[in-house]
Design a protein around this motif. Structure first.
Motif, PDB file in Angstrom:
ATOM      1  N   ILE A  18       0.859  -1.187   0.000  1.00 46.70           N
ATOM      2  CA  ILE A  18       0.000   0.000   0.000  1.00 46.70           C
ATOM      3  C   ILE A  18       0.889   1.230   0.000  1.00 46.70           C
ATOM      4  N   VAL A  19       0.724   2.065  -1.021  1.00 48.07           N
ATOM      5  CA  VAL A  19       1.483   3.309  -1.131  1.00 48.07           C
ATOM      6  C   VAL A  19       0.489   4.423  -1.441  1.00 48.07           C
ATOM      7  N   ILE A  20       0.371   5.371  -0.531  1.00 48.04           N
ATOM      8  CA  ILE A  20      -0.530   6.509  -0.696  1.00 48.04           C
ATOM      9  C   ILE A  20       0.330   7.760  -0.763  1.00 48.04           C
ATOM     10  N   SER A  21       0.147   8.555  -1.819  1.00 46.85           N
ATOM     11  CA  SER A  21       0.994   9.721  -2.023  1.00 46.85           C
ATOM     12  C   SER A  21       0.170  10.980  -2.229  1.00 46.85           C
ATOM     13  N   ASN A  22       0.370  11.949  -1.329  1.00 44.01           N
ATOM     14  CA  ASN A  22      -0.177  13.301  -1.478  1.00 44.01           C
ATOM     15  C   ASN A  22      -1.682  13.305  -1.762  1.00 44.01           C
ATOM     16  N   VAL A  23      -2.403  12.522  -0.986  1.00 47.10           N
ATOM     17  CA  VAL A  23      -3.842  12.376  -1.197  1.00 47.10           C
ATOM     18  C   VAL A  23      -4.621  13.468  -0.474  1.00 47.10           C
ATOM     19  N   ASN A  24      -5.534  14.096  -1.203  1.00 47.45           N
ATOM     20  CA  ASN A  24      -6.490  15.040  -0.649  1.00 47.45           C
ATOM     21  C   ASN A  24      -7.889  14.553  -0.971  1.00 47.45           C
ATOM     22  N   LEU A  25      -8.807  14.743  -0.024  1.00 43.97           N
ATOM     23  CA  LEU A  25     -10.192  14.334  -0.248  1.00 43.97           C
ATOM     24  C   LEU A  25     -11.123  15.266   0.507  1.00 43.97           C
ATOM     25  N   SER A  26     -12.100  15.807  -0.217  1.00 45.55           N
ATOM     26  CA  SER A  26     -13.147  16.617   0.388  1.00 45.55           C
ATOM     27  C   SER A  26     -14.492  15.964   0.114  1.00 45.55           C
ATOM     28  N   LEU A  27     -15.411  16.107   1.068  1.00 48.98           N
ATOM     29  CA  LEU A  27     -16.745  15.534   0.939  1.00 48.98           C
ATOM     30  C   LEU A  27     -17.786  16.618   1.181  1.00 48.98           C
ATOM     31  N   GLY A  28     -18.945  16.464   0.546  1.00 50.41           N
ATOM     32  CA  GLY A  28     -20.016  17.440   0.677  1.00 50.41           C
ATOM     33  C   GLY A  28     -20.030  18.413  -0.482  1.00 50.41           C
ATOM     34  N   GLN A  29     -21.022  19.290  -0.489  1.00 48.04           N
ATOM     35  CA  GLN A  29     -21.198  20.232  -1.581  1.00 48.04           C
ATOM     36  C   GLN A  29     -21.243  21.662  -1.056  1.00 48.04           C
ATOM     37  N   GLY A  30     -20.766  22.590  -1.868  1.00 51.55           N
ATOM     38  CA  GLY A  30     -20.887  24.003  -1.567  1.00 51.55           C
ATOM     39  C   GLY A  30     -20.280  24.377  -0.231  1.00 51.55           C
ATOM     40  N   ALA A  31     -21.061  25.149   0.542  1.00 51.66           N
ATOM     41  CA  ALA A  31     -20.578  25.624   1.834  1.00 51.66           C
ATOM     42  C   ALA A  31     -20.404  24.495   2.835  1.00 51.66           C
ATOM     43  N   ALA A  32     -21.057  23.362   2.568  1.00 50.95           N
ATOM     44  CA  ALA A  32     -20.957  22.216   3.480  1.00 50.95           C
ATOM     45  C   ALA A  32     -19.776  21.313   3.151  1.00 50.95           C
ATOM     46  N   ARG A  33     -19.028  21.658   2.112  1.00 51.59           N
ATOM     47  CA  ARG A  33     -17.903  20.804   1.712  1.00 51.59           C
ATOM     48  C   ARG A  33     -16.802  20.870   2.764  1.00 51.59           C
ATOM     49  N   VAL A  34     -16.303  19.701   3.162  1.00 55.08           N
ATOM     50  CA  VAL A  34     -15.294  19.599   4.217  1.00 55.08           C
ATOM     51  C   VAL A  34     -14.055  18.895   3.675  1.00 55.08           C
ATOM     52  N   HIS A  35     -12.896  19.480   3.940  1.00 52.52           N
ATOM     53  CA  HIS A  35     -11.624  18.887   3.528  1.00 52.52           C
ATOM     54  C   HIS A  35     -11.240  17.820   4.557  1.00 52.52           C
ATOM     55  N   ILE A  36     -11.420  16.538   4.205  1.00 52.21           N
ATOM     56  CA  ILE A  36     -11.247  15.441   5.165  1.00 52.21           C
ATOM     57  C   ILE A  36      -9.794  14.996   5.259  1.00 52.21           C
TER      58      ILE A  36
END
Length: 249
Positions: A18-36
């Motif tokens: 398992i190799v994970i590199s520089n992963v970004n993930l946000s969930l939700g839409q608009g003002a409710a979007r959260v950078h997880i």
């Protein structure tokens, strides 16, 4: 199919499954979007047991979902067993996951109209495994349910249902097993039985194990522990991004 999955150049430089590199993930839409997840990089070594710990909302379960191919990152790369998830269609990703990654959740996710045997055998049949029913029966027997093959989930205790879920995850003989709070719906004694079984199977089969838990005692049973805080891997940076402490908050 696996033949459509091209190894990544990133994976070619490392034997880590398992190799994970520089992963970004946000969930939700608009003002409710959260950078997880925020620029997360992590390597998990072959045959290691790795605990993911952190407060509620820290991103540990989301990271597990990303490494299992159940969530798509906004950017970055996830490479599992030499195959990059980038660019894979959902069908190819599902087939790859079915062959290489076993998943155990806090909720059992059993089909209520199917027996224990059918809950384990049907995914094998859909994946084209030979002797799916025989393999399912062997896995259920191995987790102590040889006398409960034809019982429905409603006829099983919570611990027995989680054993069915564990047997289902192990039946394809995956190289990687991931578990998200697998004892969260169980009492302490039953949870300990499930955890003991989980680590026993990890050792017997030499599988890589990634375990999400809020329990520091459980985390200390892993070889390595990684703490997440607010979407980041917390602790001093090292070449493998490991956090060596097992104390949870």
């Amino acid at each position: 199919m696996d033949s459509l999955i091209e190894p990544s150049s990133l994976a070619g430089s490392s034997p880590d499954p398992i190799v994970i590199s520089n992963v970004n993930l946000s969930l939700g839409q608009g003002a409710a979007r959260v950078h997880i997840l925020k620029d997360v990089s992590l390597r998990v070594g072959a045959g290691e047991a790795v605990g993911l710990i952190g407060a509620s909302g820290s991103g540990k379960s989301t990271l597990l979902m990303v490494m299992a191919g159940l969530e798509r990152p906004d950017d970055g790369e996830v490479v599992v067993n030499g195959a990059s998830f980038n660019g894979l269609g959902e069908d190819d990703l599902a087939r790859f996951r079915g062959r290489h990654i076993g998943i155990v959740f806090q909720s059992f996710h059993l089909i209520p109209t199917m027996t224990a045997l059918e809950n384990v055998a049907v995914p094998l049949e859909l994946a084209g495994h030979p002797d799916a029913e025989g393999r399912a029966a062997r896995e259920l027997t191995a987790v102590g349910l040889g006398e409960r093959l034809h019982h429905y989930p409603s006829q099983l205790s919570g611990g027995e249902q989680q054993r069915v879920a564990l047997a289902r995850a192990l039946a394809p003989d995956p190289a990687i097993l991931v578990a998200d709070e697998p004892t969260g719906n169980l009492d302490e004694a039953t949870g300990k039985q499930i955890v003991d079984m989980l680590f026993a199977k990890h050792r017997e089969r030499g599988m890589t194990l990634v375990l999400v838990t809020h329990d520091g005692t459980l985390a200390r049973r892993c070889d390595r522990v990684v703490r997440l805080r607010s979407g980041h891997i917390d602790g001093p940076a090292t070449s493998r991004h490991w956090v060596e402490t097992a104390s949870a908050t």
